[in-house]
Design a protein around this motif. Structure first.
Motif, mmCIF file in Angstrom:
data_model
loop_
_atom_site.group_PDB
_atom_site.id
_atom_site.type_symbol
_atom_site.label_atom_id
_atom_site.label_comp_id
_atom_site.label_asym_id
_atom_site.label_seq_id
_atom_site.Cartn_x
_atom_site.Cartn_y
_atom_site.Cartn_z
ATOM 1 N N VAL A 236 0.854 -1.192 0.000
ATOM 2 C CA VAL A 236 0.000 0.000 0.000
ATOM 3 C C VAL A 236 0.886 1.237 0.000
ATOM 4 C CG1 VAL A 236 -1.646 1.344 1.373
ATOM 5 C CG2 VAL A 236 -1.944 -1.131 1.149
ATOM 6 N N HIS A 237 0.512 2.236 -0.806
ATOM 7 C CA HIS A 237 1.254 3.500 -0.794
ATOM 8 C C HIS A 237 0.650 4.413 0.265
ATOM 9 C CE1 HIS A 237 2.337 7.642 -1.952
ATOM 10 N NE2 HIS A 237 3.492 7.071 -2.279
ATOM 11 N N LEU A 238 1.519 4.997 1.080
ATOM 12 C CA LEU A 238 1.073 5.810 2.204
ATOM 13 C C LEU A 238 1.731 7.184 2.152
ATOM 14 C CD1 LEU A 238 -0.526 5.753 4.911
ATOM 15 C CD2 LEU A 238 1.570 4.945 6.007
ATOM 16 N N ASN A 239 0.921 8.217 2.398
ATOM 17 C CA ASN A 239 1.429 9.568 2.566
ATOM 18 C C ASN A 239 1.461 9.885 4.053
ATOM 19 O OD1 ASN A 239 1.951 10.443 -0.114
ATOM 20 N ND2 ASN A 239 -0.242 10.762 -0.448
ATOM 21 N N LEU A 240 2.651 9.941 4.633
ATOM 22 C CA LEU A 240 2.790 10.087 6.081
ATOM 23 C C LEU A 240 2.239 11.413 6.602
ATOM 24 C CD1 LEU A 240 6.382 8.602 6.564
ATOM 25 C CD2 LEU A 240 4.192 7.548 7.195
ATOM 26 N N GLY A 357 -6.215 19.189 -4.939
ATOM 27 C CA GLY A 357 -5.972 19.614 -3.566
ATOM 28 C C GLY A 357 -6.472 18.638 -2.513
ATOM 29 N N ASN A 358 -6.912 17.459 -2.928
ATOM 30 C CA ASN A 358 -7.404 16.444 -1.989
ATOM 31 C C ASN A 358 -6.427 15.274 -1.945
ATOM 32 O OD1 ASN A 358 -9.881 17.855 -1.462
ATOM 33 N ND2 ASN A 358 -10.628 17.149 -3.446
ATOM 34 N N MET A 359 -5.305 15.499 -1.315
ATOM 35 C CA MET A 359 -4.271 14.475 -1.234
ATOM 36 C C MET A 359 -4.781 13.262 -0.460
ATOM 37 S SD MET A 359 -1.133 14.003 -2.278
ATOM 38 C CE MET A 359 -0.562 15.672 -2.550
ATOM 39 N N CYS A 360 -4.422 12.087 -0.937
ATOM 40 C CA CYS A 360 -4.877 10.847 -0.306
ATOM 41 C C CYS A 360 -3.943 10.425 0.827
ATOM 42 C CB CYS A 360 -4.943 9.723 -1.338
ATOM 43 S SG CYS A 360 -6.203 9.978 -2.610
ATOM 44 N N VAL A 361 -4.510 9.760 1.820
ATOM 45 C CA VAL A 361 -3.700 9.160 2.876
ATOM 46 C C VAL A 361 -3.037 7.896 2.358
ATOM 47 C CG1 VAL A 361 -3.754 8.038 5.140
ATOM 48 C CG2 VAL A 361 -5.093 10.120 4.744
ATOM 49 N N ALA A 362 -3.840 7.028 1.719
ATOM 50 C CA ALA A 362 -3.323 5.750 1.217
ATOM 51 C C ALA A 362 -3.937 5.445 -0.142
ATOM 52 C CB ALA A 362 -3.624 4.630 2.198
ATOM 53 N N SER A 363 -3.161 4.739 -0.967
ATOM 54 C CA SER A 363 -3.631 4.372 -2.303
ATOM 55 C C SER A 363 -3.324 2.908 -2.571
ATOM 56 C CB SER A 363 -2.944 5.239 -3.375
ATOM 57 O OG SER A 363 -3.176 6.610 -3.156
ATOM 58 N N PHE A 364 -4.301 2.219 -3.166
ATOM 59 C CA PHE A 364 -4.123 0.825 -3.556
ATOM 60 C C PHE A 364 -5.242 0.442 -4.521
ATOM 61 C CE2 PHE A 364 -6.514 0.947 0.422
ATOM 62 C CZ PHE A 364 -7.639 0.186 0.126
ATOM 63 N N ASP A 365 -5.107 -0.724 -5.111
ATOM 64 C CA ASP A 365 -6.110 -1.226 -6.055
ATOM 65 C C ASP A 365 -6.983 -2.258 -5.348
ATOM 66 O OD1 ASP A 365 -4.975 0.194 -8.363
ATOM 67 O OD2 ASP A 365 -3.308 -1.220 -8.166
ATOM 68 N N TRP A 366 -8.289 -2.032 -5.358
ATOM 69 C CA TRP A 366 -9.199 -2.971 -4.719
ATOM 70 C C TRP A 366 -9.104 -4.362 -5.333
ATOM 71 C CZ3 TRP A 366 -11.595 -2.250 -0.260
ATOM 72 C CH2 TRP A 366 -11.830 -0.952 0.180
ATOM 73 N N SER A 367 -8.874 -4.399 -6.643
ATOM 74 C CA SER A 367 -8.843 -5.701 -7.328
ATOM 75 C C SER A 367 -7.691 -6.574 -6.854
ATOM 76 C CB SER A 367 -8.748 -5.490 -8.845
ATOM 77 O OG SER A 367 -7.566 -4.774 -9.181
ATOM 78 N N CYS A 368 -6.640 -5.950 -6.329
ATOM 79 C CA CYS A 368 -5.466 -6.697 -5.876
ATOM 80 C C CYS A 368 -5.304 -6.655 -4.364
ATOM 81 C CB CYS A 368 -4.201 -6.146 -6.520
ATOM 82 S SG CYS A 368 -4.190 -6.192 -8.325
ATOM 83 N N SER A 369 -6.222 -5.978 -3.680
ATOM 84 C CA SER A 369 -6.101 -5.772 -2.232
ATOM 85 C C SER A 369 -4.790 -5.095 -1.883
ATOM 86 C CB SER A 369 -6.234 -7.103 -1.473
ATOM 87 O OG SER A 369 -7.516 -7.654 -1.691
ATOM 88 N N GLY A 370 -4.298 -4.279 -2.768
ATOM 89 C CA GLY A 370 -3.038 -3.568 -2.611
ATOM 90 C C GLY A 370 -2.673 -2.973 -3.966
ATOM 91 N N VAL A 371 -1.495 -2.399 -4.075
ATOM 92 C CA VAL A 371 -1.046 -1.910 -5.381
ATOM 93 C C VAL A 371 -0.725 -3.115 -6.253
ATOM 94 C CG1 VAL A 371 0.713 -0.586 -6.601
ATOM 95 C CG2 VAL A 371 -0.158 0.236 -4.397
ATOM 96 N N CYS A 372 -1.408 -3.243 -7.360
ATOM 97 C CA CYS A 372 -1.152 -4.374 -8.261
ATOM 98 C C CYS A 372 0.293 -4.306 -8.767
ATOM 99 C CB CYS A 372 -2.115 -4.339 -9.446
ATOM 100 S SG CYS A 372 -3.853 -4.553 -8.998
ATOM 101 N N LYS A 373 0.984 -5.444 -8.687
ATOM 102 C CA LYS A 373 2.395 -5.503 -9.063
ATOM 103 C C LYS A 373 3.165 -4.397 -8.342
ATOM 104 C CE LYS A 373 1.438 -7.455 -13.630
ATOM 105 N NZ LYS A 373 1.611 -7.294 -15.094
ATOM 106 N N SER A 384 3.480 9.914 -8.824
ATOM 107 C CA SER A 384 2.237 10.572 -9.242
ATOM 108 C C SER A 384 1.380 11.031 -8.064
ATOM 109 C CB SER A 384 1.402 9.621 -10.120
ATOM 110 O OG SER A 384 2.115 9.240 -11.275
ATOM 111 N N CYS A 385 1.409 10.288 -6.967
ATOM 112 C CA CYS A 385 0.475 10.542 -5.859
ATOM 113 C C CYS A 385 1.147 10.889 -4.549
ATOM 114 C CB CYS A 385 -0.428 9.319 -5.655
ATOM 115 S SG CYS A 385 -1.375 8.866 -7.124
#
Length: 397
Positions: A236-240, A357-373, A384-385
């Protein structure tokens, strides 16, 4: 008289007597039947008008008594409501005191074992703002490196983040089935280099994730006294900075559970990845789980982590660790926060939100339950994010 004759005959006298008797009888009847004016002053003659007056008086008295009864009933109900509210307030106060007492006892107990459990690093503070545990496995070395190269500081930056901002980050892993084997030695070697692991007394395995989650919270509470404890997966990608800025809004909440709340289906069919062997506990087939935070990332406050630590021995574990955590908290006085910024998609979703202007806390793909690959794509997602390295330093803790 002298002649010897009576002036009236006997017959005449008899008639006069009868007449006198009749006259007397008639006079007596008139006296009894004619009401005396003095006697009638206290009598009520039941005429039609008097009947109406009696009914009016009766209704007035009844209405008065009814209103008086209703007024008294309202006062009584008001007092009952006040009493119930006072009892509920007292129950909450008692529950809060019991929780605080249990937490104090737990901390007293674990403080005696702190030297045994503490990671061997003198710079680790007892107090912290956020403790972030990254759930990882023996086979995930490349995933861990992708995080170290993107959003997770390492080396001196990791120590500085702990000391100055109170943000602690550790990869969380247990032991292999063969103690001291090649897998454990590989983790020991990696930890000697980066000093970013938290080891659990737990045998790693996918079906043991609920146990691992329980042990994670139990251990971190014994080491760090933090405002929040976070669990995140290693893909999972996280913005601290965004995470810290989001959680700081809830510092005044004693029991808060933050994440992307969902209610997925209870899978009863064997062989499926998320099969729930205890599906029957959730009602008929096809039912959904209760609301709980998705397992990719969630945060709980200090009191809830302490509750898990205190009651770890009797907390039931379901097939899915996010469901297990939700079940541990659903019966408590807990505020569930559905924070959608903790489950953004990967680019272009998080990228568009960042530009708006709406920075995300965390990003991932639902289809992979995380960032795919994730090993190959984590750098692109971060580019990018990501929020920038300076973002976390601008958040008040």
């Amino acid at each position: 008289m002298r002649s010897g004759k009576m002036p009236f005959s006997g017959k005449t006298i008899m008639l006069l007597c009868i007449a006198s008797f009749l006259a007397g009888s008639l006079f007596s009847n008139r006296i009894w039947t004619q009401p005396n004016s003095e006697m009638t002053t206290d009598l009520v003659i039941p005429t039609n008008s008097n009947h109406e007056k009696l009914r009016t008086i009766s209704r007035t008295e009844c209405d008065h008594k009814r209103k008086l009864a209703e007024s008294n009933s309202g006062d009584i109900m008001g007092e009952v409501m006040k009493t119930n509210q006072a009892i509920q307030s007292l129950d909450k106060s008692i529950s809060t005191l019991e929780m605080e007492l249990a937490i104090a006892r737990t901390r007293q107990t674990v403080s005696q074992k702190a030297n045994e459990n503490r990671v061997p690093n003198d710079s680790i503070p007892n107090k912290a703002f956020i403790v972030i545990g990254i759930n990882t496995a023996f086979s995930s070395r490349k995933r861990r490196d992708s995080l170290r190269e993107t959003w997770m500081p390492n080396g001196d930056k990791l120590r500085k983040l702990e000391e100055e901002k109170g943000i602690v980050i550790r990869f969380v892993i247990g032991r292999s089935a063969i103690p001291g084997g090649v897998l454990d030695r590989a983790i020991d070697s990696e930890n000697a280099k980066y000093k970013d692991f938290l080891r659990l007394d737990h045998v790693e395995g996918y079906n043991e994730l609920s146990t691992k989650t329980r042990l994670y919270f139990t251990k971190v509470v014994s080491i760090w006294d933090a405002e929040f404890y976070v669990k995140v997966d290693d893909d999972v990608h996280l913005n601290l900075g965004m995470l810290a800025g989001t959680l700081v809004k809830y510092k005044s909440k004693p029991r808060v559970y933050i994440g992307c709340m969902k209610s997925g289906p209870v899978l009863s069919q064997k062989g499926l990845k998320y099969h729930e062997s205890e599906y029957w506990k959730f009602g008929e087939e096809g039912n959904k789980y209760f609301r709980h935070a998705t397992g990719q990332i969630y945060a709980i406050s200090r009191d809830l982590a302490a509750y898990i630590s205190i009651n770890s021995g009797i907390l039931h574990r379901y097939a899915n660790e996010d469901v297990s955590l939700g079940s541990w908290l659903i019966g408590l006085e807990v505020e569930h926060v559905d924070e959608r910024s903790m489950c953004c998609g990967t680019p272009p979703d998080c990228e568009w939100k960042a530009k708006g202007g709406n920075m995300c806390v965390a990003s991932f793909d639902w289809s992979c339950s995380g960032v795919c690959k994730s090993v190959d794509r984590m750098k692109d997602v971060h580019h990018s994010c990501g929020e920038g390295d300076a973002a976390v330093w601008n958040v008040p803790n």
